[in-house]
Design an enzyme around this catalytic site. Sequence first.
Site, mmCIF file in Angstrom:
data_model
loop_
_atom_site.group_PDB
_atom_site.id
_atom_site.type_symbol
_atom_site.label_atom_id
_atom_site.label_comp_id
_atom_site.label_asym_id
_atom_site.label_seq_id
_atom_site.Cartn_x
_atom_site.Cartn_y
_atom_site.Cartn_z
ATOM 1 N N GLU A 273 0.831 -1.212 0.000
ATOM 2 C CA GLU A 273 0.000 0.000 0.000
ATOM 3 C C GLU A 273 0.861 1.255 0.000
ATOM 4 O O GLU A 273 0.747 2.091 0.895
ATOM 5 C CB GLU A 273 -0.909 0.003 1.245
ATOM 6 C CG GLU A 273 -1.810 -1.205 1.384
ATOM 7 C CD GLU A 273 -2.557 -1.239 2.727
ATOM 8 O OE1 GLU A 273 -2.230 -0.437 3.634
ATOM 9 O OE2 GLU A 273 -3.467 -2.068 2.871
ATOM 10 N N GLY A 275 2.067 4.944 -0.610
ATOM 11 C CA GLY A 275 1.438 6.227 -0.884
ATOM 12 C C GLY A 275 2.512 7.224 -1.260
ATOM 13 O O GLY A 275 2.821 7.453 -2.431
ATOM 14 N N ARG A 276 3.139 7.783 -0.232
ATOM 15 C CA ARG A 276 4.140 8.833 -0.390
ATOM 16 C C ARG A 276 5.218 8.508 -1.430
ATOM 17 O O ARG A 276 5.590 9.358 -2.235
ATOM 18 C CB ARG A 276 4.818 9.036 0.976
ATOM 19 C CG ARG A 276 5.720 10.238 1.075
ATOM 20 C CD ARG A 276 6.459 10.216 2.422
ATOM 21 N NE ARG A 276 5.591 9.949 3.544
ATOM 22 C CZ ARG A 276 4.974 10.887 4.269
ATOM 23 N NH1 ARG A 276 5.145 12.154 3.984
ATOM 24 N NH2 ARG A 276 4.186 10.543 5.276
ATOM 25 N N ARG A 312 1.495 20.224 5.853
ATOM 26 C CA ARG A 312 2.556 19.438 6.501
ATOM 27 C C ARG A 312 3.541 20.265 7.328
ATOM 28 O O ARG A 312 3.876 19.862 8.444
ATOM 29 C CB ARG A 312 3.303 18.567 5.480
ATOM 30 C CG ARG A 312 2.379 17.548 4.788
ATOM 31 C CD ARG A 312 3.133 16.567 3.892
ATOM 32 N NE ARG A 312 3.938 15.650 4.663
ATOM 33 C CZ ARG A 312 5.238 15.719 4.838
ATOM 34 N NH1 ARG A 312 5.944 16.662 4.250
ATOM 35 N NH2 ARG A 312 5.854 14.857 5.588
ATOM 36 N N CYS A 342 -4.190 33.906 9.055
ATOM 37 C CA CYS A 342 -4.027 34.589 10.334
ATOM 38 C C CYS A 342 -3.676 33.613 11.450
ATOM 39 O O CYS A 342 -4.464 33.389 12.367
ATOM 40 C CB CYS A 342 -5.317 35.324 10.672
ATOM 41 S SG CYS A 342 -5.857 36.325 9.298
ATOM 42 N N GLU A 343 -2.517 32.992 11.357
ATOM 43 C CA GLU A 343 -2.016 32.080 12.384
ATOM 44 C C GLU A 343 -0.500 32.114 12.297
ATOM 45 O O GLU A 343 0.046 32.076 11.194
ATOM 46 C CB GLU A 343 -2.402 30.621 12.090
ATOM 47 C CG GLU A 343 -3.850 30.372 11.871
ATOM 48 C CD GLU A 343 -4.412 29.351 12.849
ATOM 49 O OE1 GLU A 343 -3.660 28.875 13.735
ATOM 50 O OE2 GLU A 343 -5.598 29.055 12.724
#
Length: 418
Positions: A273, A275-276, A312, A342-343
Amino acid sequence: MHFFEYKNKELYCEDVKISDIANDVKTPFYLYSHATLERHFRAFNDAFNGIDHITCFSMKSNSSMAILRLFANAGGGVDIVSGGELYRALKAGVNPEKIVYSGVGKKAEEMEYALNTGILMFNTESPQEIDRLNEVAGRLNKKARIAIRVNPDVDPQTHPYISTGLKENKFGIDINIACDEYLRASRMQNLEVTGVSCHIGSQLTKVSPFVDALKKLKELIRRLTDSGMDIKYLDLGGGLGITYNDEKPPLPSEYALALKETIGDMNLTLILEPGRVLVGNAGILVAKVLYTKTNQEKNFTVVDAAMNDLARPSLYGSYHGIRAVKMDSENIISMDIVGPICESGDFLAKNREIPALKQGDLIAVMSAGAYGFSMSSSYNSRPRAAEIMVKGNTYYTVRERETYEDLIRGEKIPEFLK
Ligand SMILES: *Cc1c(COP(=O)(O)O)cnc(C)c1O
């Protein structure tokens, strides 16, 4: 190996100038290289030649239908974690017989959908889930093929948020009690026990944890076979890491070789499986510099992509390479690359030493093909980015940028407020 390279100080994706795409589609956008995707899939899948296997792309890493179709055309299946992913996969033309369904919280409706579709196998994760699946399959007069996802308690030596195969994690069933659970499941009317599965974590940069997990699974399979069960599938999950910065993960060929040696002559179909490793370095995020500013402490480069586009860095503190799309400055400075949200947690890179950027410059956020768009949101009511795929000297929009109308779709102001 990927196809994002400079020619005459201009960054290209295959044979297309990235700045040309930016002029046409505006920024920010995700950009995928078809040749890279195809190469990564083949390198991974072909590495397992010689043993029966199915490469089930873990589509939560990137659920673009164009990418799903590409892998399906190359013979791949998918690993899904929700009914929504099943819907996407089917729409993209993935063969249901190559779909495995993972996740700790499958709902009855989702099970029903998957059973009616005829997927290959459910990777079940708890006794209650097994009971529910048996019940749902009974109602539909079907038999559900299952594996139990076991937790082999090996340390994947990766980031704690993406490590899943330790005792303390929420995933799977402890390998030491799995045998009893298998016996219980094998007596159920509407289940067919067909596999064993695990997934120990993500972004692993060594082969040894995979081999350790595989050895433990082999031992379990031997015990299950002795108890009369017919285990046909061994699903080893995903997790092979990629190079974001200076990591040196094993090549798919090295990974495959180690697994093949450990499997030996077991007569099983191996399910993987990934993914990345298939999509991570096949995609980038392209953004434009809005402003630069400097205070006593730092240089800030404000770009038009943010944590809603690529979560990420904020979420895991992850490193992504940043490149100027046009290399026209030699003046290296240290800067934070930040988005408009705004963080304070809204950054794409911190304290990065790269050539100075100026207003209007384009940047490429590298290695953004996995857990990039698929984790994006419209936080701050920012329409989600477009997705573009390059093949040779042509580019294709594989997902339109969201519009303001998309942002409010489905919303209603109740009568009493009118
Ligand atoms: C996330 C996940 C994968 C894929 O992990 P990668 O690190 O992207 O290869 C595979 N299997 C399961 C069950 C997962 O949850």
